[in-house]
Design a protein around this motif. Structure first.
Motif, PDB file in Angstrom:
ATOM      1  N   ASP A   1       0.831  -1.205   0.000  1.00  0.00           N
ATOM      2  CA  ASP A   1       0.000   0.000   0.000  1.00  0.00           C
ATOM      3  C   ASP A   1       0.868   1.259   0.000  1.00  0.00           C
ATOM      4  N   ALA A   2       1.894   1.257   0.841  1.00  0.00           N
ATOM      5  CA  ALA A   2       2.796   2.416   0.915  1.00  0.00           C
ATOM      6  C   ALA A   2       3.527   2.616  -0.403  1.00  0.00           C
ATOM      7  N   SER A   3       3.867   1.530  -1.074  1.00  0.00           N
ATOM      8  CA  SER A   3       4.542   1.618  -2.371  1.00  0.00           C
ATOM      9  C   SER A   3       3.658   2.329  -3.392  1.00  0.00           C
ATOM     10  N   GLU A   4       2.376   2.010  -3.370  1.00  0.00           N
ATOM     11  CA  GLU A   4       1.444   2.645  -4.302  1.00  0.00           C
ATOM     12  C   GLU A   4       1.318   4.147  -4.041  1.00  0.00           C
ATOM     13  N   LYS A   5       1.438   4.547  -2.790  1.00  0.00           N
ATOM     14  CA  LYS A   5       1.222   5.948  -2.413  1.00  0.00           C
ATOM     15  C   LYS A   5       2.494   6.790  -2.405  1.00  0.00           C
ATOM     16  N   ALA A   6       3.638   6.146  -2.424  1.00  0.00           N
ATOM     17  CA  ALA A   6       4.913   6.880  -2.326  1.00  0.00           C
ATOM     18  C   ALA A   6       5.111   7.768  -3.552  1.00  0.00           C
ATOM     19  N   HIS A   7       5.739   8.913  -3.331  1.00  0.00           N
ATOM     20  CA  HIS A   7       5.980   9.878  -4.404  1.00  0.00           C
ATOM     21  C   HIS A   7       7.360   9.736  -5.031  1.00  0.00           C
ATOM     22  N   ILE A   8       8.329   9.318  -4.250  1.00  0.00           N
ATOM     23  CA  ILE A   8       9.712   9.248  -4.710  1.00  0.00           C
ATOM     24  C   ILE A   8      10.009   7.829  -5.179  1.00  0.00           C
ATOM     25  N   PRO A   9      10.547   7.679  -6.391  1.00  0.00           N
ATOM     26  CA  PRO A   9      10.789   6.337  -6.939  1.00  0.00           C
ATOM     27  C   PRO A   9      11.608   5.416  -6.030  1.00  0.00           C
ATOM     28  N   SER A  10      12.654   5.916  -5.413  1.00  0.00           N
ATOM     29  CA  SER A  10      13.474   5.041  -4.572  1.00  0.00           C
ATOM     30  C   SER A  10      12.710   4.600  -3.322  1.00  0.00           C
ATOM     31  N   VAL A  11      11.805   5.429  -2.821  1.00  0.00           N
ATOM     32  CA  VAL A  11      10.985   5.043  -1.672  1.00  0.00           C
ATOM     33  C   VAL A  11       9.983   3.978  -2.117  1.00  0.00           C
ATOM     34  N   LYS A  12       9.396   4.164  -3.296  1.00  0.00           N
ATOM     35  CA  LYS A  12       8.510   3.146  -3.881  1.00  0.00           C
ATOM     36  C   LYS A  12       9.237   1.804  -3.969  1.00  0.00           C
ATOM     37  N   ASP A  13      10.452   1.840  -4.514  1.00  0.00           N
ATOM     38  CA  ASP A  13      11.249   0.614  -4.670  1.00  0.00           C
ATOM     39  C   ASP A  13      11.559  -0.022  -3.322  1.00  0.00           C
TER      40      ASP A  13
ATOM     41  N   ILE B   1      18.679  -5.250   1.444  1.00  0.00           N
ATOM     42  CA  ILE B   1      17.902  -4.111   0.953  1.00  0.00           C
ATOM     43  C   ILE B   1      18.682  -2.833   1.204  1.00  0.00           C
ATOM     44  N   SER B   2      19.069  -2.183   0.134  1.00  0.00           N
ATOM     45  CA  SER B   2      19.802  -0.923   0.219  1.00  0.00           C
ATOM     46  C   SER B   2      19.221   0.049  -0.803  1.00  0.00           C
ATOM     47  N   PRO B   3      18.446   1.013  -0.331  1.00  0.00           N
ATOM     48  CA  PRO B   3      17.866   1.950  -1.281  1.00  0.00           C
ATOM     49  C   PRO B   3      18.948   2.759  -1.999  1.00  0.00           C
ATOM     50  N   VAL B   4      18.714   3.019  -3.270  1.00  0.00           N
ATOM     51  CA  VAL B   4      19.632   3.828  -4.065  1.00  0.00           C
ATOM     52  C   VAL B   4      18.900   5.104  -4.419  1.00  0.00           C
ATOM     53  N   PHE B   5      19.490   6.222  -4.059  1.00  0.00           N
ATOM     54  CA  PHE B   5      18.844   7.509  -4.277  1.00  0.00           C
ATOM     55  C   PHE B   5      19.469   8.216  -5.462  1.00  0.00           C
ATOM     56  N   ASP B   6      18.631   8.640  -6.350  1.00  0.00           N
ATOM     57  CA  ASP B   6      19.044   9.412  -7.506  1.00  0.00           C
ATOM     58  C   ASP B   6      19.152  10.869  -7.058  1.00  0.00           C
ATOM     59  N   PRO B   7      20.274  11.547  -7.320  1.00  0.00           N
ATOM     60  CA  PRO B   7      20.405  12.948  -6.917  1.00  0.00           C
ATOM     61  C   PRO B   7      19.261  13.825  -7.433  1.00  0.00           C
ATOM     62  N   LYS B   8      18.643  13.437  -8.549  1.00  0.00           N
ATOM     63  CA  LYS B   8      17.521  14.215  -9.082  1.00  0.00           C
ATOM     64  C   LYS B   8      16.317  14.165  -8.159  1.00  0.00           C
ATOM     65  N   GLU B   9      16.266  13.158  -7.295  1.00  0.00           N
ATOM     66  CA  GLU B   9      15.127  13.022  -6.389  1.00  0.00           C
ATOM     67  C   GLU B   9      15.121  14.097  -5.307  1.00  0.00           C
ATOM     68  N   ILE B  10      16.252  14.739  -5.096  1.00  0.00           N
ATOM     69  CA  ILE B  10      16.332  15.774  -4.060  1.00  0.00           C
ATOM     70  C   ILE B  10      15.292  16.853  -4.304  1.00  0.00           C
ATOM     71  N   GLU B  11      15.028  17.155  -5.570  1.00  0.00           N
ATOM     72  CA  GLU B  11      14.045  18.194  -5.898  1.00  0.00           C
ATOM     73  C   GLU B  11      12.654  17.830  -5.397  1.00  0.00           C
ATOM     74  N   LYS B  12      12.359  16.554  -5.293  1.00  0.00           N
ATOM     75  CA  LYS B  12      11.036  16.115  -4.864  1.00  0.00           C
ATOM     76  C   LYS B  12      10.906  16.028  -3.346  1.00  0.00           C
ATOM     77  N   VAL B  13      11.993  16.141  -2.629  1.00  0.00           N
ATOM     78  CA  VAL B  13      12.004  15.901  -1.188  1.00  0.00           C
ATOM     79  C   VAL B  13      11.089  16.847  -0.432  1.00  0.00           C
ATOM     80  N   ALA B  14      10.909  18.039  -0.916  1.00  0.00           N
ATOM     81  CA  ALA B  14      10.067  19.007  -0.216  1.00  0.00           C
ATOM     82  C   ALA B  14       8.623  18.533  -0.081  1.00  0.00           C
ATOM     83  N   SER B  15       8.179  17.646  -0.940  1.00  0.00           N
ATOM     84  CA  SER B  15       6.776  17.218  -0.913  1.00  0.00           C
ATOM     85  C   SER B  15       6.610  15.781  -0.436  1.00  0.00           C
ATOM     86  N   VAL B  16       7.383  15.364   0.537  1.00  0.00           N
ATOM     87  CA  VAL B  16       7.344  13.962   0.942  1.00  0.00           C
ATOM     88  C   VAL B  16       6.758  13.728   2.329  1.00  0.00           C
ATOM     89  N   VAL B  17       5.889  14.600   2.768  1.00  0.00           N
ATOM     90  CA  VAL B  17       5.305  14.421   4.095  1.00  0.00           C
ATOM     91  C   VAL B  17       4.660  13.042   4.209  1.00  0.00           C
TER      92      VAL B  17
END
Length: 170
Positions: free
Chosen positions: A26-38, A79-95
């Motif tokens: 369920d959380a995967s479906e709702k997550a906004h950031i691809p690495s969090v989804k993964d 399990i080791s999440p990999v973060f794309d530096p481009k994802e930083i721009e989306k971080v502001a909307s991750v409440v």
């Protein structure tokens, strides 16, 4: 721990893993950031794998057979999440992503505490070993979730810490 109590405890453990899997899907479906989804998808897969292993142990005990071998590790995948530096721009909307990750931490803590209490009560060394391996896996999940939260809260510091940025030779 009496056999009947142990069987009931394994059923409860299986239910914890099912709840965890459902939460992560369920959380995967709702997550906004691809690495969090993964991360949530990987955690759901891990919880299903744990459920299968718990069911195998349950069935072994139910059939009054001996556990065939000592378990030292449950899964081969880390399990080791990999973060794309481009994802930083989306971080502001991750409440909502952070809220889901905080709930995920609570789920992992609950599982760790439950498996630890079972391990403490178990007289069977193979069961104890299996439970300790499960605890180790859940701690790995916990740390991956925590790492993800740190990234979302402060990406710059996260990269500094992970990449060991600093002034050398000063």
């Amino acid at each position: 721990m009496a056999e009947k109590n142990l069987l009931e405890a394994f059923l409860k453990a299986e239910e914890l893993e099912i709840q965890g899997k459902e939460f992560y899907l369920d959380a995967s479906e709702k997550a906004h950031i691809p690495s969090v989804k993964d991360l949530f998808k990987q955690l759901a897969e891990a919880e299903e794998f744990h459920r299968i292993k718990i069911r195998e142990i349950y069935q072994t005990f139910q059939a009054k057979k001996n556990i065939p071998a000592y378990v030292t590790k449950i899964s081969q995948k880390q399990i080791s999440p990999v973060f794309d530096p481009k994802e930083i721009e989306k971080v502001a909307s991750v409440v909502t992503d952070l809220a889901a990750l905080e709930e995920a931490l609570r789920l992992e803590e609950k599982s760790i505490q439950y498996y630890q209490s079972l391990s403490d009560k178990s007289k069977d060394l193979k069961v104890k070993r299996f439970l300790l391996a499960l605890i180790q896996e859940e701690w790995g999940h916990y740390l991956s979730i925590f790492d993800t939260m740190e990234f979302l809260r402060d990406p710059s510091s996260w990269y500094t810490f992970k990449e060991h940025w600093g002034l050398e030779g000063v």
